[in-house]
Design an enzyme around this catalytic site. Structure first.
Site, PDB file in Angstrom:
ATOM      1  N   LYS A 260     -58.310  -2.149  10.015  1.00  0.00           N
ATOM      2  CA  LYS A 260     -58.567  -1.624   8.665  1.00  0.00           C
ATOM      3  C   LYS A 260     -59.340  -2.679   7.864  1.00  0.00           C
ATOM      4  CE  LYS A 260     -55.260   0.282   6.106  1.00  0.00           C
ATOM      5  NZ  LYS A 260     -54.101   0.371   5.186  1.00  0.00           N
TER       6      LYS A 260
ATOM      7  N   GLY B  51     -61.650   1.299   1.916  1.00  0.00           N
ATOM      8  CA  GLY B  51     -62.441   0.966   3.089  1.00  0.00           C
ATOM      9  C   GLY B  51     -62.162   1.901   4.247  1.00  0.00           C
ATOM     10  N   CYS B  52     -62.546   1.467   5.427  1.00  0.00           N
ATOM     11  CA  CYS B  52     -62.441   2.298   6.629  1.00  0.00           C
ATOM     12  C   CYS B  52     -61.560   1.633   7.679  1.00  0.00           C
ATOM     13  CB  CYS B  52     -63.832   2.545   7.229  1.00  0.00           C
ATOM     14  SG  CYS B  52     -64.969   3.405   6.115  1.00  0.00           S
TER      15      CYS B  52
ATOM     16  N   LEU C 166     -62.455   5.345  12.587  1.00  0.00           N
ATOM     17  CA  LEU C 166     -61.362   6.263  12.898  1.00  0.00           C
ATOM     18  C   LEU C 166     -60.916   7.063  11.683  1.00  0.00           C
ATOM     19  CD1 LEU C 166     -59.152   3.894  15.103  1.00  0.00           C
ATOM     20  CD2 LEU C 166     -60.668   5.720  15.897  1.00  0.00           C
TER      21      LEU C 166
ATOM     22  N   GLY D 236     -60.158   5.231   3.878  1.00  0.00           N
ATOM     23  CA  GLY D 236     -59.132   5.119   2.850  1.00  0.00           C
ATOM     24  C   GLY D 236     -59.741   4.840   1.493  1.00  0.00           C
TER      25      GLY D 236
ATOM     26  N   ASP E 269     -46.490   6.675  -0.437  1.00  0.00           N
ATOM     27  CA  ASP E 269     -47.730   7.363  -0.092  1.00  0.00           C
ATOM     28  C   ASP E 269     -47.586   8.065   1.259  1.00  0.00           C
ATOM     29  OD1 ASP E 269     -50.312   8.236  -0.617  1.00  0.00           O
ATOM     30  OD2 ASP E 269     -51.254   6.494   0.314  1.00  0.00           O
TER      31      ASP E 269
END
Length: 456
Positions: free
Chosen positions: A182, A166-167, A160, A163, A279
């Site tokens: 995540k 990771g993903c 999706l 980052g 963030d």
């Protein structure tokens, strides 16, 4: 206890007196009589009589006094040792009992929470692999095999987003339940720290505009966080993806801005201690099937800023406040600056940083600031998708809020609560605001009737 027994034995061994000279009961009766006789009263006669005694007997009398002091000293030492040993034994016993009695208590407390449904979301009770873990909050721990199966072994087709560590994958835990997973590659301490920080914070935060934590998993060097799935992805994808914001009307964009402000207000004003997201950006604002916005990615979030003065500089270029970037000064106004950048993205449809040349970039703040304060130029820089679809007064008000939020001086920026109150009147009632759309679109009365009082 052993120390106490040894002390008592030592005390009894030392009770028998040790004499250097003769014992008092071995003295000659004549000597005792002369010492105790009331007839010998002058000091000189006593000294003369004592001088006539045997030297051994005189030494025995002197040693008798010394031994009495020794016995008192030894008794005092033994008593203090025994007392200390007793206190130490009681302390050890208390620590031992507390250590072994707390574990069952914690286990029973966790079990009771699970029985009441306080720790586990309802759907997770169907999986036998779920247990309760967590330092401060209760977090469901999901088995790795279950996540591996749900993501089809983490296939690229289920990604999706990506980052720093990771993903994020789409996962299907059963026929009806879809979630987002995540995956963090925790080969570095920073990744491990972000994982622990996010799980710890989200386990204690519950708000309609903050992403919900459903569980976590630890497997080798990888860490996994399971969230509710947001069907419309991120605000970044909606604005800058293939659709280029076509699904977001003016009122829908205002609703997303309002939801984001509500999430930030909860973090700043209602969490104890306050939370600074650190963030905030369009990719961390997720949208569900009804375009309700929720804040996500709390790996860099900070609490107790006053006690953590030496905070490592982190964030995303274009969203980082100037004072934090230059001086490392972090406050809740840093989040307000990032919110102002997001608001400009929503308003203008542009990315926070755009490349002008291979080695030259320009921020949306630098580019837009001169035009945001010029009412004649402002309508021309609005996202073409929503151009001419809003009341100009509302457009000017949103632009004014954005300008205040991105001020270089933190003290000039408003609190997020003030921003929230400014946005509420711009959002229709059915979307969570106070705006009556029918009234807003009603044509203005003729000039000659506008000044007449009501009823005439």
């Amino acid at each position: 206890m052993k120390l106490l027994l040894i002390s008592v034995l030592l005390f009894y061994c030392l009770r028998k007196p040790i004499w250097v000279g003769a014992r008092p009961d071995t003295l000659a009766p004549s000597v005792l009589a002369s010492v105790s006789s009331p007839a010998v009263s002058p000091v000189s006669s006593i000294s003369t009589s004592m001088a006539a005694f045997s030297p051994g007997i005189e030494a025995g009398i002197e040693d008798d006094h010394v031994d009495a002091h020794k016995k008192m000293l030894i008794a005092l030492i033994v008593a203090c040792t025994a007392l200390a040993a007793g206190i130490l034994s009681l302390l050890c016993l208390w620590i031992y009992r507390r250590k072994f009695s707390r574990k069952p208590h914690r286990r029973s407390a966790r079990n009771s929470d699970a029985e009441k449904g306080l720790a586990l979301p309802p759907f997770l009770t169907k999986f036998s692999s779920v247990t309760i873990v967590g330092k401060k909050g209760s977090v469901p721990l999901i088995d790795y095999k279950l996540l591996e199966k749900a993501t089809d072994n983490f296939q690229d087709g289920n990604i999706l987003g990506e980052g720093g560590f990771g993903c994020v994958y789409k996962a299907q835990l059963d026929d009806t339940l879809n979630v987002a997973v995540k995956k963090l590659n925790c080969e570095s301490q920073d990744a491990e720290r972000e994982f622990e920080n996010e799980v710890d914070l989200l386990s204690k935060i519950q708000h309609p505009n903050v992403i919900s934590l459903l569980g976590c998993c630890i497997h080798c060097d990888a860490r996994f966080i399971v969230y509710e799935l947001m069907q419309n992805g991120s605000l970044e994808i909606q604005l800058h993806g293939p659709s280029h914001g076509s699904a977001l009307t003016w009122h829908m964009r205002m609703k997303i801005a309002l939801d984001t402000a509500r999430g930030l207000e909860y973090l700043h004003e209602h969490c104890n201690p306050p939370v600074i997201h650190r963030d905030l950006k369009s990719s961390n604002i997720l949208l569900d099937s009804n375009f309700n916005a929720k804040l996500s990615d709390f790996g860099l979030a900070v609490t107790d800023v006053a006690q953590n003065k030496n905070i490592k500089l982190s964030g995303t270029l274009g969203y980082v406040a100037p004072e934090y970037l230059l001086d490392g000064k972090l406050t809740d106004k840093s989040d307000v600056y990032a919110f102002g950048v997001v608001l400009l993205e929503i308003l203008l449809g542009r990315r926070p940083v755009e490349k002008l040349a291979p080695a030259q970039c320009q921020s949306i703040v630098t580019w837009a600031m001169p035009q945001l304060t010029d009412r004649s130029k402002l309508p021309n820089i609005v996202d073409p998708v929503i151009k001419d679809t809003m009341d100009l007064k509302h457009l000017y008000q949103v632009a004014a809020v954005a300008v205040l939020c991105v001020q270089a001086e933190p003290s000039y920026r408003p609190l997020i609560t003030d921003v929230l109150h400014s946005l509420v009147p711009l959002v229709p009632v059915e979307l969570g605001g106070t705006l009556r759309v029918a009234q807003a679109t009603r044509p203005a009365p003729p000039a000659d009737l506008a000044v007449l009082p009501s009823g005439q």
